[in-house]
Design a protein around this motif. Structure first.
Motif, PDB file in Angstrom:
ATOM      1  N   THR A   1      -0.077  43.963  -7.052  1.00 35.50           N
ATOM      2  CA  THR A   1      -0.113  44.834  -8.220  1.00 35.50           C
ATOM      3  C   THR A   1       1.078  44.550  -9.128  1.00 35.50           C
TER       4      THR A   1
ATOM      5  N   ALA B   1       2.822  46.528 -14.895  1.00 34.15           N
ATOM      6  CA  ALA B   1       2.062  47.104 -16.015  1.00 34.15           C
ATOM      7  C   ALA B   1       0.858  47.901 -15.531  1.00 34.15           C
ATOM      8  N   ASP B   2       0.256  47.471 -14.419  1.00 35.12           N
ATOM      9  CA  ASP B   2      -0.921  48.173 -13.898  1.00 35.12           C
ATOM     10  C   ASP B   2      -0.552  49.399 -13.081  1.00 35.12           C
ATOM     11  N   ALA B   3       0.708  49.515 -12.694  1.00 31.96           N
ATOM     12  CA  ALA B   3       1.137  50.641 -11.861  1.00 31.96           C
ATOM     13  C   ALA B   3       1.777  51.762 -12.665  1.00 31.96           C
TER      14      ALA B   3
ATOM     15  N   ALA C   1       4.928  47.693  -6.868  1.00 30.23           N
ATOM     16  CA  ALA C   1       4.543  46.779  -7.940  1.00 30.23           C
ATOM     17  C   ALA C   1       5.533  45.624  -7.990  1.00 30.23           C
TER      18      ALA C   1
ATOM     19  N   ARG D   1       5.759  51.140 -23.042  1.00 33.50           N
ATOM     20  CA  ARG D   1       4.395  51.620 -22.760  1.00 33.50           C
ATOM     21  C   ARG D   1       3.729  52.141 -24.025  1.00 33.50           C
TER      22      ARG D   1
END
Length: 246
Positions: free
Chosen positions: A185, A188-190, A219, A246
């Motif tokens: 992971t 950015a996806d976490a 991550a 973000r």
């Protein structure tokens, strides 16, 4: 002048800071109690603003100042002895954070890394950093110099039990992300929509198992396979930028 060459040690209950950014930030910090400034005249002239008329200053040459700091430390003509900062409590940092990230460091013991992480925390708007009191560097001139003034502006919480601090962060609504290379992971996806606690372990060993178990997600940073890992302070800077962007 007191103090052996290259010692960098201050009197009991005091801390000795050096370098223009570290000293200037400490002088401007109303929460600091200052004991004495050793300086060259050029060093005092480099400060932003004037010292109070009754401020205790002892003028010296650069070679004498070198006896008061860590060996080969770049003092830039300024050495300040002052009281250590008061303890900071995690609950107060959480209360004042307004959703800003908090950095949790698990046994990061290098004072240069700690100072660099403080500097990145200031740059990217982190609310504070948390370390375990027995497995982290003490407040020192090396930390302050590496932090380039951020030691005075970023709250530094020292706790007895780091796992309990992570539980307190979770109770306050923080999503705890542990950085590790042992996951697929990417960061950015976490990342959550809400407040983030960024957890980093020592170089080489990484987070301890108990600390990793107290994270909500693990991550990694998407670095090239040409290099195994980043220095912990570099990893913290990249991750804090990702959170801020973000």
């Amino acid at each position: 002048m007191k103090g052996g060459r290259g010692s960098g040690r201050a009197s009991t209950g005091q801390v000795r800071l050096w370098g223009r950014h570290a000293v200037e930030a400490a002088l401007l910090n109303p929460d600091r109690q200052h004991r004495k400034l050793w300086a060259t005249r050029e060093g005092v002239a480099s400060l932003d603003g004037e010292l109070p008329p009754d401020f205790p200053v002892e003028y010296a040459d650069a070679a004498d100042l070198a006896r008061l700091v860590a060996r080969d430390a770049p003092h830039q003509g300024l050495v300040l002895e002052c009281a250590q900062l008061d303890d900071v409590f995690l609950g107060d940092v959480i209360r004042d954070a307004e959703g800003a990230p908090i950095v949790v460091l698990d046994q990061v013991t290098d004072p240069h890394n700690l100072g660099a992480i403080l500097r990145s925390a200031a740059a990217f708007g982190a609310a504070g950093i948390v370390t375990q009191d027995r497995h982290a560097p003490p407040e020192s001139g090396v930390v302050a110099k590496s932090a380039s003034g951020a030691l005075e502006s970023v709250p530094w919480v020292r706790v007895v039990n780091l796992a309990r601090a992570l539980e307190e962060l979770a109770e306050a609504g923080y999503w705890r992300i542990g950085l590790t290379g042992h996951t697929e992971t990417v960061l950015a996806d976490a990342l959550p929509a809400g407040p983030t606690a960024l957890v980093l372990g020592a170089e080489g060993e990484g987070m301890r198992q108990n600390i990793e178990a107290h994270c909500d997600a693990l991550a990694r940073l998407p670095i090239s396979d040409r290099i195994e890992s980043l220095n912990v302070s570099n990893a913290a800077a990249v991750a804090l930028y990702a959170i801020a962007a973000r």
